[in-house]
Design a protein around this motif. Structure first.
Motif, short mmCIF file in Angstrom:
data_model
loop_
_atom_site.label_atom_id
_atom_site.label_comp_id
_atom_site.label_asym_id
_atom_site.label_seq_id
_atom_site.Cartn_x
_atom_site.Cartn_y
_atom_site.Cartn_z
N GLU A 120 33.65 57.04 38.55
CA GLU A 120 34.55 57.67 39.53
C GLU A 120 34.84 56.70 40.66
OE1 GLU A 120 32.33 61.00 40.99
OE2 GLU A 120 30.85 59.74 42.00
N ALA A 136 29.48 47.66 46.93
CA ALA A 136 29.58 46.39 46.18
C ALA A 136 30.88 46.40 45.38
CB ALA A 136 28.37 46.22 45.27
N GLN A 347 30.71 39.89 46.76
CA GLN A 347 31.74 39.05 47.37
C GLN A 347 32.34 39.67 48.63
OE1 GLN A 347 33.54 36.36 45.04
NE2 GLN A 347 35.43 36.14 46.15
C1 FAD Z 1 40.95 36.98 40.06
C2 FAD Z 1 39.59 36.47 40.39
C3 FAD Z 1 39.04 35.46 39.64
C4 FAD Z 1 37.75 35.00 39.92
N1 FAD Z 1 37.21 34.03 39.17
C5 FAD Z 1 35.94 33.64 39.36
C6 FAD Z 1 35.34 32.66 38.52
O1 FAD Z 1 35.97 32.15 37.60
N2 FAD Z 1 34.06 32.31 38.74
C7 FAD Z 1 33.33 32.86 39.75
O2 FAD Z 1 32.16 32.52 39.89
N3 FAD Z 1 33.88 33.76 40.59
C8 FAD Z 1 35.16 34.17 40.43
N4 FAD Z 1 35.74 35.09 41.26
C9 FAD Z 1 35.02 35.51 42.47
C10 FAD Z 1 33.88 36.52 42.36
O3 FAD Z 1 32.73 35.85 42.07
C11 FAD Z 1 34.03 37.61 41.39
O4 FAD Z 1 35.12 38.37 41.83
C12 FAD Z 1 32.77 38.50 41.27
O5 FAD Z 1 33.00 39.37 40.21
C13 FAD Z 1 32.41 39.27 42.52
O6 FAD Z 1 31.34 40.16 42.26
P1 FAD Z 1 31.27 41.57 42.99
O7 FAD Z 1 30.17 42.34 42.38
O8 FAD Z 1 31.25 41.38 44.45
O9 FAD Z 1 32.67 42.26 42.62
P2 FAD Z 1 33.19 42.72 41.18
O10 FAD Z 1 32.49 42.01 40.10
O11 FAD Z 1 34.68 42.66 41.25
O12 FAD Z 1 32.74 44.24 41.11
C14 FAD Z 1 33.29 45.22 41.92
C15 FAD Z 1 33.33 46.52 41.12
O13 FAD Z 1 33.65 47.59 41.99
C16 FAD Z 1 34.57 48.46 41.34
N5 FAD Z 1 35.27 49.18 42.40
C17 FAD Z 1 36.18 48.69 43.30
N6 FAD Z 1 36.54 49.65 44.18
C18 FAD Z 1 35.84 50.79 43.82
C19 FAD Z 1 35.76 52.10 44.35
N7 FAD Z 1 36.47 52.47 45.43
N8 FAD Z 1 34.95 53.01 43.74
C20 FAD Z 1 34.22 52.67 42.65
N9 FAD Z 1 34.25 51.43 42.10
C21 FAD Z 1 35.04 50.48 42.71
C22 FAD Z 1 35.41 47.53 40.50
O14 FAD Z 1 36.01 48.21 39.42
C23 FAD Z 1 34.38 46.51 40.03
O15 FAD Z 1 33.77 46.86 38.83
C24 FAD Z 1 37.03 35.57 41.01
C25 FAD Z 1 37.60 36.58 41.77
C26 FAD Z 1 38.87 37.04 41.47
C27 FAD Z 1 39.44 38.15 42.29
#
Ligand code: FAD
Length: 469
Positions: A120, A136, A347
């Motif tokens: 959700e 996160a 991030q």
């Molecule tokens: C386009 C792109 C390419 C990238 N490429 C790389 C790469 O090649 N190598 C690298 O090391 N890093 C990369 N990054 C940077 C970063 O390391 C990754 O985005 C990484 O996945 C961040 O981890 P996170 O857990 O903070 O966010 P994410 O892995 O993005 O996880 C966040 C989660 O929260 C969920 N979510 C968001 N809003 C809500 C909500 N309101 N309610 C419930 N769920 C929600 C999303 O669906 C997602 O599953 C990239 C970033 C982007 C945007």
């Protein structure tokens, strides 16, 4: 026992959930996919890798990211366990089969008796009775939640079209060519009139530099990068396209500076670098935000006098990103000062990269679990990769008055974030004086050895994971 709620099942949220549950505390993990997705995610799997499948170098002795891998393994990380189990050949790097990796994380979390997975979207601030929440939701946080966080933090912006400037290791800048000076020797708050490193360019060097920028290979833009960049933050190659003199009247203006190495010669243009962290080990290239390809940046920026041997802690780039002004908004344990029941991870806190995001998720999970048990969480030593990264997010970065509204920018882990060694090694095991690359390697080995020793002491004094340690 009341559960800890985690919003977002990406790299950080998945690792946080694993740590919390491993410490015996129930978790509710809220992930919006597949009902609602982001512009970059393609699957409904937890910990989906949205782009590259690489976790970068796995060399724990001489690389900061390799050290972070090793520390995470020693802290019972699920992300590292799943990565190691799904490794694909990639030389010295740790690359993974992305589907196998995500499936392994999803299965481990779905099968854990203390974890409830709810598919959700959380589209506003969490209900008041969620007394411990880890947010996160990553760089592509859903717009409704981003708006609620923006309102709660009082910040006027949260999602940016980042044009970020490169950051250089201070000890790779040649100070026989460059020099310290602020324009007109002006001493701003906290400064002493010599706060910038200045690299001089002759007219011929400037012309060649502009040509290189105009001819340089630019990264293509993605559909999801919908946010426009604003005029105060134009990439340097866009400025160069607006006119050959534009840079010389902008970030490269040569005024108010005298080169002590050649006081009679007035530079035609100057590149300035400004201290980026409290330790003074990193300097950012002022006004040098760029979307040139990484290889092009290294090639072109090393043509600047004084930067021929520059080592980059971060290269410039342009992408949409949602992140907090963490040094201002978060406390040392990643809690929002204005609403401490909300803790942030990944991030969105201002780290960069899959592994770094997972590592901050790991810490957020441990901190939240300790608090739930009524204990004050213990911070990792700043000499460890985890501690160095945490310090960057929660206080290590320094904001300067002329850096614009938001000088804090996401960063990969790198040795520039670590406190320097009390005594850098000068001689090898054979007693011979170390020089050049051998000296650099020895310094990195000393930093990583110190980190792992200090991590062992921290782990020894903390709670133990039931499931994986
Ligand atoms: C386009 C792109 C390419 C990238 N490429 C790389 C790469 O090649 N190598 C690298 O090391 N890093 C990369 N990054 C940077 C970063 O390391 C990754 O985005 C990484 O996945 C961040 O981890 P996170 O857990 O903070 O966010 P994410 O892995 O993005 O996880 C966040 C989660 O929260 C969920 N979510 C968001 N809003 C809500 C909500 N309101 N309610 C419930 N769920 C929600 C999303 O669906 C997602 O599953 C990239 C970033 C982007 C945007």
């Amino acid at each position: 026992m009341q559960p800890i709620h985690i919003i977002g099942g990406g790299l950080a949220g998945s690792e946080a959930a694993w740590q919390v549950a491993g410490l015996g505390i129930p978790v509710v993990l809220h992930e919006m996919r597949p009902a609602r997705t982001t512009a970059a995610h393609k699957t409904d799997g937890l910990a989906e890798l949205v782009c590259s499948n690489s976790f970068r170098s796995d060399d724990r002795a001489t690389s900061a990211i390799g050290l972070l891998h090793e520390e995470m393994r020693r802290l019972g990380s699920l992300v590292m366990r799943a990565a190691d189990a799904n490794q694909v050949p990639a030389g010295g790097a740790l690359a993974v089969d992305r589907d196998g990796f995500s499936a392994a994380v999803t299965a481990a979390l779905a099968g854990h008796p203390l974890i409830t997975l709810r598919r959700e979207e959380i589209d506003g601030l969490p209900p008041a009775d969620w007394d411990s929440v880890i947010v996160a939701t990553g760089p592509l946080t859903s717009p409704a939640l981003a708006a609620a966080i923006r309102a709660a933090t009082g910040e006027d912006a949260l999602a940016f079209f980042d044009a970020i400037a490169p950051i250089v290791h201070r000890d790779s800048i040649d100070l026989d060519i460059a020099w310290f000076q602020s324009r007109y020797d002006k001493a701003g708050p906290g400064g002493d009139g010599a706060d910038y490193i200045n690299c001089p360019l002759t007219r011929a060097q400037y012309e060649a530099f502009v040509d290189a920028l105009l001819g340089g290979d630019k990264t293509g833009s993605h559909d999801w990068e919908g946010t426009p960049y604003f005029d105060g933050c134009l990439p340097i190659e866009v400025m160069a396209e607006r006119g050959r003199e534009t840079l010389r009247h902008g970030p490269m203006k040569p005024v108010g500076l005298t080169n002590p190495h050649a006081p009679q010669e007035k530079p035609y243009a100057v590149v300035q670098l400004r201290q980026d962290n409290r330790l003074g080990t990193l300097y950012n290239m002022v006004g040098f935000q760029t979307k040139l390809k990484h290889g092009e940046q290294t090639r072109i920026f090393r043509t600047i006098a004084g930067l021929a041997r520059a080592e980059f802690a971060r290269l410039g780039g342009l992408h949409r990103n949602t992140f907090l002004n963490s040094p201002k908004l978060l406390d040392a344990k990643l809690r929002l000062e204005a609403a401490p029941r909300l803790r942030f991870a990944g991030q969105i806190t201002g780290c960069e990269g899959y592994v770094e995001s997972a590592a901050i998720g790991l810490l957020a999970g441990r901190f939240a679990a300790a608090e739930r048990r009524g204990a004050e969480p213990d911070l990792p030593p700043p000499t460890t990769a985890h501690g160095a990264l945490l310090a960057h997010i929660t206080g290590g970065h320094i904001a300067t008055i002329d850096a614009g509204p938001r000088s804090f920018q996401p960063m990969n882990v790198n040795f520039g974030l670590f406190p320097p060694l009390a005594q850098a090694p000068t001689r090898g095991a054979d007693g011979a004086r170390l020089r050049g690359p051998a000296k650099t390697v020895a310094k990195k080995e000393a930093l990583t050895a110190r980190a792992l020793d200090d991590l062992a002491r921290w782990v020894g004094s903390g709670p133990r994971m039931a499931a994986a340690e």
